[in-house]
Scaffold this motif. Structure first.
Motif, PDB file in Angstrom:
ATOM      1  N   ASN A 138       0.849  -1.192   0.000  1.00  0.00           N
ATOM      2  CA  ASN A 138       0.000   0.000   0.000  1.00  0.00           C
ATOM      3  C   ASN A 138       0.882   1.239   0.000  1.00  0.00           C
ATOM      4  OD1 ASN A 138      -2.796  -0.950   0.250  1.00  0.00           O
ATOM      5  ND2 ASN A 138      -2.133  -1.777   2.223  1.00  0.00           N
ATOM      6  N   TYR A 140       0.552   5.348   0.611  1.00  0.00           N
ATOM      7  CA  TYR A 140      -0.294   6.441   1.101  1.00  0.00           C
ATOM      8  C   TYR A 140       0.386   7.743   0.694  1.00  0.00           C
ATOM      9  CZ  TYR A 140      -2.012   2.648   4.103  1.00  0.00           C
ATOM     10  OH  TYR A 140      -2.518   1.452   4.576  1.00  0.00           O
ATOM     11  N   ASP A 152      -8.401  -8.376   8.212  1.00  0.00           N
ATOM     12  CA  ASP A 152      -7.954  -9.199   7.079  1.00  0.00           C
ATOM     13  C   ASP A 152      -8.366 -10.635   7.371  1.00  0.00           C
ATOM     14  OD1 ASP A 152      -6.633  -7.067   5.617  1.00  0.00           O
ATOM     15  OD2 ASP A 152      -5.292  -7.015   7.343  1.00  0.00           O
ATOM     16  N   HIS A 229      -8.587  -2.989  12.422  1.00  0.00           N
ATOM     17  CA  HIS A 229      -7.462  -2.042  12.396  1.00  0.00           C
ATOM     18  C   HIS A 229      -7.667  -1.033  11.285  1.00  0.00           C
ATOM     19  CE1 HIS A 229      -6.196  -5.556   9.930  1.00  0.00           C
ATOM     20  NE2 HIS A 229      -5.590  -4.653   9.145  1.00  0.00           N
ATOM     21  N   ARG A 241       3.914   7.388   2.640  1.00  0.00           N
ATOM     22  CA  ARG A 241       4.230   6.198   3.436  1.00  0.00           C
ATOM     23  C   ARG A 241       3.965   4.967   2.579  1.00  0.00           C
ATOM     24  NH1 ARG A 241       0.677   2.762   6.628  1.00  0.00           N
ATOM     25  NH2 ARG A 241       1.953   1.504   8.015  1.00  0.00           N
ATOM     26  N   ARG A 247       1.591 -12.121   4.045  1.00  0.00           N
ATOM     27  CA  ARG A 247       0.535 -13.034   4.489  1.00  0.00           C
ATOM     28  C   ARG A 247       0.803 -14.443   3.949  1.00  0.00           C
ATOM     29  NH1 ARG A 247      -4.189  -9.241   3.747  1.00  0.00           N
ATOM     30  NH2 ARG A 247      -3.274  -7.205   4.176  1.00  0.00           N
TER      31      ARG A 247
HETATM   32  O1  LIG Z   1      -0.828   0.380   6.129  1.00  0.00           O
HETATM   33  C1  LIG Z   1      -0.961  -0.307   7.126  1.00  0.00           C
HETATM   34  O2  LIG Z   1      -0.245  -0.177   8.128  1.00  0.00           O
HETATM   35  C2  LIG Z   1      -2.059  -1.345   7.195  1.00  0.00           C
HETATM   36  C3  LIG Z   1      -2.473  -1.896   5.876  1.00  0.00           C
HETATM   37  C4  LIG Z   1      -3.562  -2.905   6.023  1.00  0.00           C
HETATM   38  O3  LIG Z   1      -4.205  -3.004   7.021  1.00  0.00           O
HETATM   39  C5  LIG Z   1      -3.856  -3.839   4.921  1.00  0.00           C
HETATM   40  O4  LIG Z   1      -3.255  -3.762   3.851  1.00  0.00           O
HETATM   41  O5  LIG Z   1      -4.719  -4.705   5.115  1.00  0.00           O
END
Ligand SMILES: O=C(O)CCC(=O)C(=O)O
Ligand SMILES: [Fe+2]
Length: 250
Positions: A138, A140, A152, A229, A241, A247
């Protein structure tokens, strides 16, 4: 990115023998591993500095420029919207397809992004016994980008997934809150007219981590079943970020 540099990852840094850190002294050992027992078999482990700072900045630049980022359209509460962050998915071949919020990311190969394999190796070293085979990235781009409350808990990860989250660049807050349990009213209410009692959230039912550049946060046990979360919006932040969550698809 040279492999030589990344072979230094996770070597314990030398402490000054004249001034050894004291146990439990956060200022003397600010980078010590922290464990948070969430209760009922859920646990968070946080390594504030899993990767050396210099390697982490090299990796940030690599990830920022070399990963094929996309901002997909997803479905939230029955409506289509642009996901409020960029993403990319890496997976070993032959795994079942990941699908979340109506989106099925096409997996890219680990082999095309060797530095990701180096980070994976560092994570495996930090978490003996772990064996991840997929990775969701990810990006940001500033404080408007975020991830809303979620777990998740997709079936392909099984009932107690271990999820290892590595962060680069701008520090952002990572929040955890306990999932509301079955409403008391649903279990005990005698009539539908009776108002359900609103419960105030306890301090122990919410937690916050400021995820540092080069840090590793691990969610384990029943965290995905019992907790949510998020990384909330932060109005004044402009910096980028990048977060990697490793996973295991079963
Ligand atoms: O960016 C993060 O710290 C969490 C990302 C997240 O929760 C996800 O990709 O499922
Ligand atoms: Fe998540």
């Amino acid at each position: 990115m040279s492999n030589r540099r990344l072979t230094t990852l996770l070597q314990p840094s030398a402490t000054n023998p004249n001034n050894p850190p004291k146990d439990g002294d956060e200022t003397a050992t600010p980078f010590k591993k922290q464990t948070l027992d969430l209760g009922n078999g859920s646990e968070i482990i946080y390594f504030p500095r899993c990767l050396p700072v210099d390697d982490s900045w090299e990796l940030f630049d690599y990830l920022d420029t070399q990963i094929p980022w996309t901002r997909p359209t997803v479905r939230v509460f029955g409506r289509s919207c642009l996901q409020p962050r960029e993403t990319c998915y890496i997976a070993s071949s032959g795994l079942p397809q990941l699908s979340y919020s109506g989106y099925k990311p096409q997996p890219y190969s680990w082999d095309d992004y060797p530095p990701l394999k180096n980070i994976l190796e560092a994570v495996h070293k930090a978490l003996p016994g772990s064996k991840f085979n997929s990775l969701l990235l990810n990006k940001y781009k500033g404080g408007n980008d975020n991830v809303g409350w979620h777990a998740d808990d997709e079936k392909l990860y099984g009932p107690t997934p271990e999820i290892a989250s590595v962060s680069f660049g701008c520090e952002r807050e990572f929040l955890l809150k306990k999932r509301p349990s079955k409403p008391y009213s649903k279990v005990h209410r005698k009539s539908e007219d009776e108002e359900p009692a609103k419960k105030r959230m306890k301090k122990s039912d919410q937690h916050s981590f400021m995820l540092k550049h080069g840090s590793l946060l691990v969610m384990r046990g029943y965290t995905q079943r019992d907790w949510l979360h998020s990384v909330p919006k932060r109005a004044k932040i402009e910096a980028t970020r990048i977060n990697l969550t490793f996973r295991l698809v079963l």
